[in-house]
Design a protein around this motif. Sequence first.
Motif, PDB file in Angstrom:
ATOM      1  N   GLU A  46      16.312  13.086 120.278  1.00  0.00           N
ATOM      2  CA  GLU A  46      15.446  14.147 119.290  1.00  0.00           C
ATOM      3  C   GLU A  46      15.100  14.757 118.572  1.00  0.00           C
ATOM      4  OE1 GLU A  46      13.911  16.471 124.202  1.00  0.00           O
ATOM      5  OE2 GLU A  46      15.660  16.441 123.114  1.00  0.00           O
ATOM      6  N   LYS A  47      16.699  14.677 118.177  1.00  0.00           N
ATOM      7  CA  LYS A  47      17.027  15.277 116.374  1.00  0.00           C
ATOM      8  C   LYS A  47      16.309  13.953 115.719  1.00  0.00           C
ATOM      9  CE  LYS A  47      20.273  17.056 113.815  1.00  0.00           C
ATOM     10  NZ  LYS A  47      21.883  17.085 114.026  1.00  0.00           N
ATOM     11  N   LEU A  48      17.057  12.788 115.613  1.00  0.00           N
ATOM     12  CA  LEU A  48      16.050  11.875 115.038  1.00  0.00           C
ATOM     13  C   LEU A  48      14.845  11.916 114.912  1.00  0.00           C
ATOM     14  CD1 LEU A  48      18.683   9.048 116.492  1.00  0.00           C
ATOM     15  CD2 LEU A  48      19.223  10.527 113.739  1.00  0.00           C
ATOM     16  N   LEU A  49      13.662  11.519 115.666  1.00  0.00           N
ATOM     17  CA  LEU A  49      12.748  11.644 116.233  1.00  0.00           C
ATOM     18  C   LEU A  49      12.457  12.933 115.579  1.00  0.00           C
ATOM     19  CD1 LEU A  49      10.390  10.017 116.804  1.00  0.00           C
ATOM     20  CD2 LEU A  49      10.719  12.022 119.491  1.00  0.00           C
ATOM     21  N   GLY A  75      20.351   5.230 114.474  1.00  0.00           N
ATOM     22  CA  GLY A  75      19.721   6.078 113.039  1.00  0.00           C
ATOM     23  C   GLY A  75      18.661   5.955 114.226  1.00  0.00           C
ATOM     24  N   HIS A  76      18.145   4.998 115.311  1.00  0.00           N
ATOM     25  CA  HIS A  76      16.301   4.881 115.672  1.00  0.00           C
ATOM     26  C   HIS A  76      16.363   5.533 117.388  1.00  0.00           C
ATOM     27  CE1 HIS A  76      13.325   3.218 118.129  1.00  0.00           C
ATOM     28  NE2 HIS A  76      13.360   2.305 116.121  1.00  0.00           N
ATOM     29  N   PRO A  77      15.878   6.862 117.246  1.00  0.00           N
ATOM     30  CA  PRO A  77      16.040   7.860 118.537  1.00  0.00           C
ATOM     31  C   PRO A  77      15.544   6.878 119.889  1.00  0.00           C
ATOM     32  CG  PRO A  77      13.319   7.962 116.514  1.00  0.00           C
ATOM     33  CD  PRO A  77      14.602   6.784 116.347  1.00  0.00           C
ATOM     34  N   ILE A  78      15.019   6.057 119.957  1.00  0.00           N
ATOM     35  CA  ILE A  78      14.710   4.291 121.110  1.00  0.00           C
ATOM     36  C   ILE A  78      16.276   4.303 121.640  1.00  0.00           C
ATOM     37  CG2 ILE A  78      13.049   3.743 122.043  1.00  0.00           C
ATOM     38  CD1 ILE A  78      11.419   6.193 121.501  1.00  0.00           C
TER      39      ILE A  78
END
Length: 270
Positions: free
Chosen positions: A236-239, A204-207
């Motif tokens: 990008e979607k998660l961010l 779940g973490h974008p980075i």
Amino acid sequence: MRKIRLLPIVSMLSLAVGCVGPQREHIRTELLSGCPTQNAAALLAEQDQLGPLSDTHTLACAVNVLRDTQDTAVRRTALGSRLCLHLAEREVNQVKREKFAAEGVEFAETALAQGGGGDGAVHYYLAANLGLAVREHITLAMENLGRLESEMKQALALSPDIDDGGPLRLLGALYLKAPPWPGGIGDLDKALELLEKAVMKHPGHPINHLFYAQALWEEDDEANLSRVKAELALGEKLLAKGNWGYNREPWQKEFAMFAQELGEAELSRR
């Protein structure tokens, strides 16, 4: 292998400084108006409410309290170091940013001296602040890669899941971005292993996805291109969908930089 970009990503690399260190002068904020009446013990009890979603004034007020506390239970934690990191990441002035990060190093070193070495968070935020304090000073950074590796390994051993897999993410990024042997400790195989674990354990973490995409890209294997693009798109979607607070803007810039690199590479092949 593609050209490795050394130390470019917000605070993902953290470099210890040995005898020569970052500036230790504090940025005092006593003149801030509107700070609530607080004590260090109360801040520690409510520390989960202090983070990327907190406004800068709130964090600065909290750090003021933590600077002056003699409460050993508070001083041995990573709280002061973590809050300094948030403030440093938001600071656009390089000198002030480095001073906040250096103070974060000092908080973490105090925590270690007070017996906080068994807390992986202390090692994690020590490393992150060190990197932010010296990331513009490449010679100093290069001289101290070993301690960074050591601090991040301790963080990984003690608290692998902190910050959504932060120790996996940052140690993997270190191996990805550092120069390879004999000049450094860079190791693409280790980077891929750690960053794959980061995306598997903390999807779940974008980075996590950005760094893994970068590691796959550094393999310079055309067969990886679809996976690189998929990881980048997922990050990008998660961010875009998540509530990442003050972290959103700098992370968006890092995604945009890597997307541009991919685009330019594809154009060059045509």
